[in-house]
Structures are given as structure tokens and as C-alpha cells.
Design a protein around this motif. Structure first.
Motif, mmCIF file in Angstrom:
data_model
loop_
_atom_site.group_PDB
_atom_site.id
_atom_site.type_symbol
_atom_site.label_atom_id
_atom_site.label_comp_id
_atom_site.label_asym_id
_atom_site.label_seq_id
_atom_site.Cartn_x
_atom_site.Cartn_y
_atom_site.Cartn_z
ATOM 1 N N SER B 68 -5.594 13.323 1.084
ATOM 2 C CA SER B 68 -5.454 12.569 2.532
ATOM 3 C C SER B 68 -6.163 11.253 2.477
ATOM 4 N N PRO B 69 -7.488 11.112 1.990
ATOM 5 C CA PRO B 69 -8.105 9.928 2.074
ATOM 6 C C PRO B 69 -7.290 8.698 1.440
ATOM 7 N N TYR B 70 -6.448 9.205 0.367
ATOM 8 C CA TYR B 70 -5.872 7.997 -0.281
ATOM 9 C C TYR B 70 -4.366 7.784 0.034
ATOM 10 N N PHE B 71 -4.241 8.376 1.113
ATOM 11 C CA PHE B 71 -2.599 8.360 1.575
ATOM 12 C C PHE B 71 -2.320 7.096 1.865
ATOM 13 N N GLY B 72 -3.237 6.295 2.907
ATOM 14 C CA GLY B 72 -2.987 5.119 3.440
ATOM 15 C C GLY B 72 -2.627 4.043 2.039
ATOM 16 N N ASN B 73 -3.838 4.167 1.039
ATOM 17 C CA ASN B 73 -3.733 3.216 0.118
ATOM 18 C C ASN B 73 -2.271 3.453 -0.686
ATOM 19 N N LEU B 74 -1.984 4.683 -0.998
ATOM 20 C CA LEU B 74 -0.809 5.058 -1.865
ATOM 21 C C LEU B 74 0.322 4.559 -0.922
ATOM 22 N N ALA B 75 0.405 4.693 0.330
ATOM 23 C CA ALA B 75 1.410 4.405 1.066
ATOM 24 C C ALA B 75 1.498 2.576 0.900
ATOM 25 N N ILE B 76 0.747 2.068 1.116
ATOM 26 C CA ILE B 76 0.781 0.492 0.845
ATOM 27 C C ILE B 76 1.348 0.085 -0.629
ATOM 28 N N LEU B 77 0.663 0.881 -1.416
ATOM 29 C CA LEU B 77 1.239 0.588 -2.909
ATOM 30 C C LEU B 77 2.610 0.983 -3.142
ATOM 31 N N GLY B 78 3.034 2.047 -2.372
ATOM 32 C CA GLY B 78 4.429 2.422 -2.588
ATOM 33 C C GLY B 78 5.432 1.235 -1.866
ATOM 34 N N ILE B 79 4.816 0.631 -0.632
ATOM 35 C CA ILE B 79 5.863 -0.234 -0.097
ATOM 36 C C ILE B 79 5.776 -1.390 -0.765
ATOM 37 N N LEU B 80 4.746 -1.845 -1.410
ATOM 38 C CA LEU B 80 4.578 -3.126 -2.205
ATOM 39 C C LEU B 80 5.277 -3.174 -3.281
ATOM 40 N N GLY B 81 5.245 -1.812 -3.868
ATOM 41 C CA GLY B 81 6.191 -1.740 -5.072
ATOM 42 C C GLY B 81 7.701 -1.834 -5.010
ATOM 43 N N ALA B 82 8.042 -1.134 -3.709
ATOM 44 C CA ALA B 82 9.437 -1.060 -3.345
ATOM 45 C C ALA B 82 9.982 -2.690 -2.892
ATOM 46 N N VAL B 83 9.057 -3.256 -2.220
ATOM 47 C CA VAL B 83 9.389 -4.712 -1.863
ATOM 48 C C VAL B 83 9.654 -5.528 -3.074
ATOM 49 N N THR B 84 8.737 -5.386 -4.109
ATOM 50 C CA THR B 84 8.769 -6.110 -5.422
ATOM 51 C C THR B 84 10.040 -6.009 -6.123
ATOM 52 N N PHE B 85 10.364 -4.576 -6.161
ATOM 53 C CA PHE B 85 11.487 -4.287 -6.635
ATOM 54 C C PHE B 85 12.803 -4.619 -5.963
ATOM 55 N N LEU B 86 12.928 -4.413 -4.534
ATOM 56 C CA LEU B 86 13.890 -4.575 -4.048
ATOM 57 C C LEU B 86 14.375 -5.978 -3.644
ATOM 58 N N VAL B 87 13.378 -6.965 -3.308
ATOM 59 C CA VAL B 87 13.766 -8.311 -2.851
ATOM 60 C C VAL B 87 14.593 -9.082 -4.091
ATOM 61 N N PRO B 88 14.020 -8.988 -5.421
ATOM 62 C CA PRO B 88 14.930 -9.706 -6.386
ATOM 63 C C PRO B 88 16.406 -9.271 -6.480
ATOM 64 N N GLN B 89 16.679 -7.904 -6.199
ATOM 65 C CA GLN B 89 17.728 -7.233 -6.173
ATOM 66 C C GLN B 89 18.564 -7.706 -4.882
ATOM 67 N N LEU B 90 18.093 -7.766 -3.836
ATOM 68 C CA LEU B 90 18.889 -8.283 -2.788
ATOM 69 C C LEU B 90 19.078 -9.816 -2.551
ATOM 70 N N TRP B 91 17.982 -10.499 -2.849
ATOM 71 C CA TRP B 91 18.160 -11.829 -2.681
ATOM 72 C C TRP B 91 17.761 -12.742 -4.244
ATOM 73 N N PRO B 92 18.663 -12.716 -5.177
ATOM 74 C CA PRO B 92 18.298 -13.088 -6.337
ATOM 75 C C PRO B 92 18.059 -14.560 -6.535
ATOM 76 N N VAL B 93 17.245 -15.188 -7.365
ATOM 77 C CA VAL B 93 16.997 -16.696 -7.387
ATOM 78 C C VAL B 93 18.300 -17.322 -7.882
ATOM 79 N N ARG B 94 18.514 -18.538 -7.085
ATOM 80 C CA ARG B 94 19.559 -19.257 -7.789
ATOM 81 C C ARG B 94 19.106 -20.514 -7.929
#
Lengths: 176, 95
Positions: B68-94
Motif C-alpha cells: 500500500s505505501p508504494y501504491f502511489g509511486n507505482l501508479a505514477i510510474l505506470g502512467i509515465l510508462g504508458a504515456v512514454t510508450f503510447l505517445v510515439p505510437q499515436l503521434w509519430p515524429v514527422r
């Protein structure tokens, strides 16, 4: 007889879990078992209920049945034990443990049955009555009756001889 | 009175074969089986509820103390990881 030759196969199938085979065994033995219990109890409704109980118990414990042995003594043995259990319950209920032998059935006689025979049979002690009913009424061999009643063979033979003599003495007068 | 006469008297009292009797036996057996299975199911359910009620404080404590004490950190890490992975997929660099 066809029924006799079909019985072991049906018993084996029932033991393997076939409700259909067990239903046929019930069909095959119901008359003899109900007749035996009616003579034992003296009351048709109680006897039929007891017969149903015996068949249900047999079905629930069919795994204990040895297919190498005949089915009928096993079934009648169950019925005999059920009868004794129930009679003990009735006796406890009626507080008649020390009642006379003629009152020991705890049943009201059914007017549909032959009263002379019922009365005469009811004067026999329970084990003697059961032995006589099985061997003279249901055509059991002495060995089969001994197995069903869980009694030594000699005891069964002696019960039958004494029971037959007593019945003959009681019914002889009314018959002739 | 001899034995054959006695047998004849008893033979006259044999009840008729009744198909309803067979049905009654099978119905009674089935009712009893149903009741037994119902009793077993109810007993198992009650036992499971009881067991859960017994172990729940320990489970809750373990969750609170270790993860439980690490739940917040784990959640933020997960969100950042998802954004890092998804942004290049959704908006590729032109180029």
C-alpha cells in the motif's frame, strides 16, 4: 428364470451407477419385499414406506454390495435392519419395551390383510417371524435367510421349525 | 396346517406390482441426493465465508504494510510508462 439370470447383470450395472438398472431391480423385488414387510409389520402403509426406505438405502450404499453374491438376501437384510430400527423407535415412543410378545409390532393391523394369519404370525418373536416369513413366505433358502438376518444357519433352521409348529398349532383349528 | 397351505395363504397376500412404487423409490432417492448436495454446498459456502473472515485481517494488514505505501509511486510510474510508450505510437515524429 429370465429374471434370475438378469439379476446379477442388473446388480453390476446398478453398482456402476445405473439408475435404470436399479429401477429394474426395484421393479423385480418390490412385490416380495413389500409382502415380507407387510407380514412383518401387519400394516400395508408402514410396510410400503419401510420398503421404500430399504430400496433408497440400498441405492445409496450399492457400492457395499458384493456382486459375487445374490442381491436378494442383501436387500432383505437391509429391510430387516430398517424394520428393527423403526420398531425400536416406535417402542421408545410408546414406552412399551416390556410389552407382551403379541404387542411387540407397534402396528395397527390392516383390515385388508388376512387377520388370522397376521395375528398368528404376530405372536412369533421378531427373529423367528422374519425367518419363517423369508423361508416359507418368500422362498428363501435357509442360507439366504441366515445371510439376510445376520444369524447362524442353525438358529435360522431352529426358528423355522419352531415357528412353523406354532403357526400350525394356531391356524390348524381355524382351518379344519 | 401344513406348509403348502401356509404358503398359499401368504401368496394370496402378495401386493400387486406397482410402477408408481418404483417411481416413488427413485423420487425419494433423488430428493435425498438433492438435499445432501444442497447441505454440502451451504456448508462449504459457510466454511469459505468463515475462513475468509478469519484471514481477512491478515490479508488487509499485509496489503497495507507491504504494498500500500508504494501504491502511489507505482501508479505514477505506470502512467509515465504508458504515456512514454503510447505517445510515439499515436503521434509519430514527422520529418
Amino acid at each position: 428364470m429370465t429374471q434370475d439370470s438378469a439379476e446379477p447383470a442388473l446388480a453390476i450395472r446398478a453398482r456402476a451407477g445405473s439408475a435404470d438398472a436399479f429401477g429394474r431391480l426395484v421393479q423385480m423385488h418390490q412385490q416380495a419385499l413389500r409382502a415380507f414387510l407387510r407380514r412383518l409389520c401387519g400394516n400395508a402403509a408402514d410396510a410400503d414406506d419401510l420398503a421404500q426406505e430399504a430400496f433408497v438405502f440400498a441405492w445409496e450404499h450399492i457400492g457395499r454390495f458384493d456382486p459375487a453374491r445374490p442381491f436378494r438376501p442383501w436387500l432383505f437384510g437391509i429391510a430387516w435392519r430398517k424394520y428393527r430400527e423403526r420398531k425400536r423407535g416406535w417402542l421408545r415412543l410408546l414406552k412399551r419395551e416390556s410389552a407382551a410378545v403379541s404387542d411387540d409390532t407397534g402396528f395397527a393391523p390392516d383390515p385388508g390383510l388376512k387377520l388370522d394369519l397376521v395375528k398368528a404370525t404376530s405372536t412369533l418373536p421378531p427373529e423367528q417371524r422374519a425367518a419363517v416369513l423369508l423361508c416359507l413366505g418368500a422362498e428363501f433358502t435357509h442360507a439366504e435367510a441366515a445371510e439376510a438376518l445376520a444369524l447362524p444357519l442353525g438358529t435360522v433352521k431352529s426358528h423355522i421349525n419352531r415357528g412353523r409348529e406354532k403357526l400350525a398349532a394356531l391356524l390348524g383349528g381355524s382351518d379344519g | 396346517m401344513d406348509e403348502p397351505v401356509l404358503k398359499n395363504l401368504w401368496d394370496a397376500d402378495v401386493p400387486a406390482s406397482d410402477p408408481r412404487f418404483v417411481l416413488a423409490v427413485m423420487a425419494r432417492a433423488e430428493q435425498r441426493r438433492f438435499r445432501r448436495e444442497l447441505t454440502m454446498t451451504v456448508a462449504l459456502t459457510v466454511a469459505a465465508i468463515g475462513l475468509l473472515a478469519l484471514v481477512m485481517p491478515s490479508v488487509e494488514f499485509a496489503w497495507r504494510e507491504s504494498l500500500s505505501p508504494y501504491f502511489g509511486n507505482l501508479a505514477i510510474l505506470g502512467i509515465l510508462g504508458a504515456v512514454t510508450f503510447l505517445v510515439p505510437q499515436l503521434w509519430p515524429v514527422r520529418d
